[in-house]
Enzyme design. Sequence first.
Site: not given
Ligand code: IPE
Ligand code: IPE
Ligand code: MG
Length: 255
Positions: A34, A51, A145
């Site tokens: 995240d 990303h 792995l």
């Molecule tokens: C969780 O992250 C999903 C992934 C890392 C793929 P999100 O960014 O979607 O989660 P919330 O919305 O903060 O709970």
């Molecule tokens: C995690 O990073 C990737 C996915 C959930 C796809 P985020 O896109 O949720 O990044 P933040 O949490 O908005 O910073």
């Molecule tokens: Mg996120």
Amino acid sequence: MIKRVRSWWKREEKIEPPERSIDNVPEHVAIIMDGNGRWAKRQGLPRIIGHQNGMKAVKRTTIAADKLGIKYLTLYAFSTENWKRPKDEVDFLMRLPQEFLAIELDELVEKNVQVRMMGDREGLPSHTVKAMEEAVRRTETNDGLVLNFALNYGSRKEITDCMRELGRKIEAGALNPEDITPEMLDRHMLSGGLPDPDLIIRTSGEMRVSNFMLWQMAYSEMWFTDIYWPDFNEHYLYEAVAEYSRRTRRYGGLT
Ligand code: IPE
Ligand code: IPE
Ligand code: MG
């Protein structure tokens, strides 16, 4: 489109395991990757750049996990709730697997990594499924792995689908409700065949599980860091694993 870059696997080959050896390395590490968006925002860049850089962290973490002797690495790449995001961002995320695999698949094959996918294929664009299926197929006989991508994964959906399947078997007279056991549910989950995660890591400072492996994490150890996913590297993985190795897991019993 993402600019094609030379494989960074070779470039990062020099990643060394930590100096002091760690006993008791977790067998299965699962990561809620995240903070990509906030990583980009902090630098005034569009979220998709976060990303794209997150993909490099996937690479580094895979190499480091392999060197540490972790057997299963599950990476939460896209949740069933992430469809709520703007279409442009979702489209970009759906192209990432093929971009990643176009660069890395040959080396994953060569490194004896077995790629798996955990999530709903339905709902994913066909180009995403095709890329994932090719990676799964080309690495299925590898026994190193296991790199398990949770893609279009949501635990509540997984559990619901499992209940439906068992319900249909009961209705058809093929299953007696008394024969349902936790082990049977394990086998029917999308993670079937994988041990439960020993260690779950979440980056970006969020202290929640966001619909990830709810059934499987009953006794997982959790490790949180404020680091945004694109900044994650082998040192944080070693730190998490070292802390894991110092914990005592009791599973409700006494030591
Ligand atoms: C969780 O992250 C999903 C992934 C890392 C793929 P999100 O960014 O979607 O989660 P919330 O919305 O903060 O709970
Ligand atoms: C995690 O990073 C990737 C996915 C959930 C796809 P985020 O896109 O949720 O990044 P933040 O949490 O908005 O910073
Ligand atoms: Mg996120």
